[in-house]
Write an enzyme that holds these catalytic residues in place. Structure first.
Site, PDB file in Angstrom:
ATOM      1  N   ARG A 123      59.983  32.372  87.922  1.00 50.63           N
ATOM      2  CA  ARG A 123      60.437  33.545  87.150  1.00 50.63           C
ATOM      3  C   ARG A 123      59.927  33.566  85.718  1.00 50.63           C
ATOM      4  NH1 ARG A 123      65.464  32.827  89.890  1.00 50.63           N
ATOM      5  NH2 ARG A 123      65.473  34.265  91.647  1.00 50.63           N
ATOM      6  N   LYS A 145      48.814  41.527  78.280  1.00 45.49           N
ATOM      7  CA  LYS A 145      48.555  42.088  79.612  1.00 45.49           C
ATOM      8  C   LYS A 145      47.995  41.002  80.510  1.00 45.49           C
ATOM      9  CE  LYS A 145      47.206  46.889  78.762  1.00 45.49           C
ATOM     10  NZ  LYS A 145      46.045  47.790  78.943  1.00 45.49           N
ATOM     11  N   GLU A 187      33.401  45.131  71.956  1.00 48.36           N
ATOM     12  CA  GLU A 187      34.816  45.343  71.601  1.00 48.36           C
ATOM     13  C   GLU A 187      35.044  45.162  70.094  1.00 48.36           C
ATOM     14  OE1 GLU A 187      37.050  46.499  73.724  1.00 48.36           O
ATOM     15  OE2 GLU A 187      36.346  45.917  75.721  1.00 48.36           O
ATOM     16  N   LYS A 233      43.562  44.787  66.906  1.00 51.27           N
ATOM     17  CA  LYS A 233      44.199  44.769  68.225  1.00 51.27           C
ATOM     18  C   LYS A 233      45.670  44.362  68.090  1.00 51.27           C
ATOM     19  CE  LYS A 233      44.488  44.245  72.838  1.00 51.27           C
ATOM     20  NZ  LYS A 233      43.868  44.014  74.120  1.00 51.27           N
ATOM     21  N   GLU A 243      51.470  50.576  76.126  1.00 48.82           N
ATOM     22  CA  GLU A 243      50.581  51.681  76.439  1.00 48.82           C
ATOM     23  C   GLU A 243      51.229  53.044  76.303  1.00 48.82           C
ATOM     24  OE1 GLU A 243      46.532  51.791  78.535  1.00 48.82           O
ATOM     25  OE2 GLU A 243      47.768  50.112  78.014  1.00 48.82           O
ATOM     26  N   ARG A 247      48.617  52.859  71.594  1.00 52.49           N
ATOM     27  CA  ARG A 247      47.760  51.835  72.184  1.00 52.49           C
ATOM     28  C   ARG A 247      46.508  52.444  72.815  1.00 52.49           C
ATOM     29  NH1 ARG A 247      49.804  46.187  74.940  1.00 52.49           N
ATOM     30  NH2 ARG A 247      47.788  45.452  75.589  1.00 52.49           N
ATOM     31  N   ASN A 251      41.342  52.390  73.865  1.00 52.83           N
ATOM     32  CA  ASN A 251      40.504  52.819  74.985  1.00 52.83           C
ATOM     33  C   ASN A 251      39.259  53.576  74.558  1.00 52.83           C
ATOM     34  OD1 ASN A 251      41.915  51.711  77.104  1.00 52.83           O
ATOM     35  ND2 ASN A 251      43.330  53.450  77.221  1.00 52.83           N
ATOM     36  N   HIS A 254      36.182  53.686  76.675  1.00 53.82           N
ATOM     37  CA  HIS A 254      36.539  53.085  77.956  1.00 53.82           C
ATOM     38  C   HIS A 254      36.640  54.074  79.115  1.00 53.82           C
ATOM     39  CE1 HIS A 254      37.096  49.465  75.684  1.00 53.82           C
ATOM     40  NE2 HIS A 254      37.528  48.797  76.726  1.00 53.82           N
ATOM     41  N   HIS A 258      34.587  52.676  81.938  1.00 51.19           N
ATOM     42  CA  HIS A 258      35.137  52.227  83.223  1.00 51.19           C
ATOM     43  C   HIS A 258      34.443  52.919  84.389  1.00 51.19           C
ATOM     44  CE1 HIS A 258      39.147  50.774  81.317  1.00 51.19           C
ATOM     45  NE2 HIS A 258      38.355  49.749  81.564  1.00 51.19           N
ATOM     46  N   HIS A 270      31.304  44.762  81.367  1.00 52.64           N
ATOM     47  CA  HIS A 270      32.300  45.587  80.685  1.00 52.64           C
ATOM     48  C   HIS A 270      31.824  46.040  79.293  1.00 52.64           C
ATOM     49  CE1 HIS A 270      36.232  47.186  79.705  1.00 52.64           C
ATOM     50  NE2 HIS A 270      36.228  46.475  78.576  1.00 52.64           N
TER      51      HIS A 270
HETATM   52 ZN    ZN Z   1      37.548  46.685  76.994  1.00 56.94          ZN
END
Ligand code: ZN
Ligand code: ADP
Length: 363
Positions: A123, A145, A187, A233, A243, A247, A251, A254, A258, A270
């Site tokens: 847990r 994340k 980034e 960040k 998010e 936040r 992106n 992105h 993506h 990436h």
């Molecule tokens: Zn990224």
């Protein structure tokens, strides 16, 4: 030493990000600060384990800390159920319990996987991030994340689980191949585009040659650049952990990025995909949010000068558009897009027309 504090609501959830060359040799001190008497498992991929794994475990053992190394294969495929369940079994066999501490020593793959493991094992147990790629230092290791992939897509299963500490030692980058450095650099540049004009100036001025020097001799500048990207960040994440709107500015580049990654079957890395996505977003910003054409060119020149691509190789336009259609933030024929008002200032643009992207792909 640079120290950035990530303040999150709730007990035991705020943590420090420490940044200094050579910090890896003081991991023992910092681990015992966040977790007195820890029993430690260090998780790495095969290559990072070979370069830094045994040194790290030896350092801890010398200090009287019980420590062992768990190794997984390199690459994205380790973010999977089979690897995760093998790690769980190994932890149990080796006597891990709720008082154990995991250390993610590696790139984004290791951080995501170890964070997820820590969040579900008994847990939830504490973990510490020790990122060894530039991408993980400035992005993946911060924000809490965690995830693994499914055949249906990347990062489809995951949790929010904050680390107890993030320890960044830029000297790990000495062994990182040039392509991986560029991957993270995208980034870093993104952080500058959305929030830090000074960072952009550093990168296009003295920072231009920094990354081409294998020895990364300008350590002061290196730490300054990484620290600025980390701070952005960390600040955005602290303002908006899960998010919400704020936040989303992370992106930038992105949405298209993506889609390009996906359409290429993940052959495009990436950072490269995000660089192309940012080049597109710079153009769209001229049309939609009043970025000057001169600033857009300056932004693209910065990407180019750092060896990042601006245009996708020949990918099927249908596939890229198909991947965009699946974007979670899509509504009918519009997309939520992060654009720039000027260099260093991002805005959320709620209704960017899909046709603009298909025109960009055609151009
Ligand atoms: Zn990224
Ligand atoms: P990322 O951080 O880009 O998300 P990975 O975790 O897959 O991705 O790391 C990219 C690759 O770089 C992996 O093959 C990993 O073994 C390797 N790697 C990670 N850190 C280092 C390092 N400091 N030196 C050399 N190679 C490294």
């Amino acid at each position: 030493m640079k120290e950035i504090f990530v303040q999150l609501p709730g007990q035991d959830r705020s943590y420090r990000i420490l940044l200094e060359a050579g910090l890896r040799f003081r991991l023992d001190d910092y681990l015992t600060q966040v977790c007195p008497n820890p029993r430690v498992w260090v998780v790495s991929d095969a290559l990072v384990a070979r370069l830094y794994g045994s040194g790290t475990v030896a350092l801890l053992k010398n200090r009287g800390i019980q420590a062992s190394l768990l190794t997984v294969p390199r690459g994205e495929k380790s973010k999977s159920w089979p690897v995760l369940s093998r790690l769980v079994c190994q932890l149990l066999e080796q006597g891990a319990d709720r008082q154990s501490l995991l250390v993610a020593l590696g790139g984004g793959v290791i951080g995501d996987l170890t964070g997820f493991l820590a969040s579900i094992f008994m847990r939830g147990i504490p973990f510490v991030q020790v990122p060894t790629t530039l991408l993980a230092m400035v992005d993946a290791a911060i924000g809490g994340k965690t995830a693994i992939n499914l055949p249906a897509g990347k990062n489809l299963i995951g949790t929010f689980h904050q680390p107890r500490l993030v320890l960044i030692d830029p000297e790990f980058l000495l062994t990182l191949p040039a392509r991986e450095r560029r991957n993270g650099l995208a980034e870093v540049i993104k952080a500058g585009f959305i929030h830090d004009l000074d960072l952009l100036e550093m990168l296009s001025g003295p920072g231009q040659t920094l990354w081409r020097d294998r020895q990364l001799r300008n350590r002061g500048l290196l730490a300054e650049i990484i620290g600025r990207a980390v701070a952005i960040k960390a600040r955005v994440v602290a303002e908006d952990e899960k998010e919400g709107d704020r936040r989303r500015i992370l992106n930038f580049g992105h949405t298209v990025g993506h889609a390009l990654e996906k359409a290429s079957g993940f052959k495009i890395k990436h950072g490269e995909a995000v660089a192309m996505g940012m080049a597109a977003a710079l153009d769209f910003s001229v049309e939609l949010t009043g970025l000057s054409p001169a600033e857009a060119s300056q932004g693209k020149e910065l990407l180019r000068s750092q060896g990042l691509p601006l245009r996708p190789p020949s990918l099927s336009r249908e596939e890229v558009l198909g991947a965009l259609q699946m974007d979670k933030k899509r509504q009918a024929d519009h997309l939520v897009f992060i654009l720039l008002r000027r260099l260093g200032e991002a805005v959320i643009y709620p209704k960017a027309p899909l046709t603009m992207i298909s025109d960009w792909l055609r151009a």
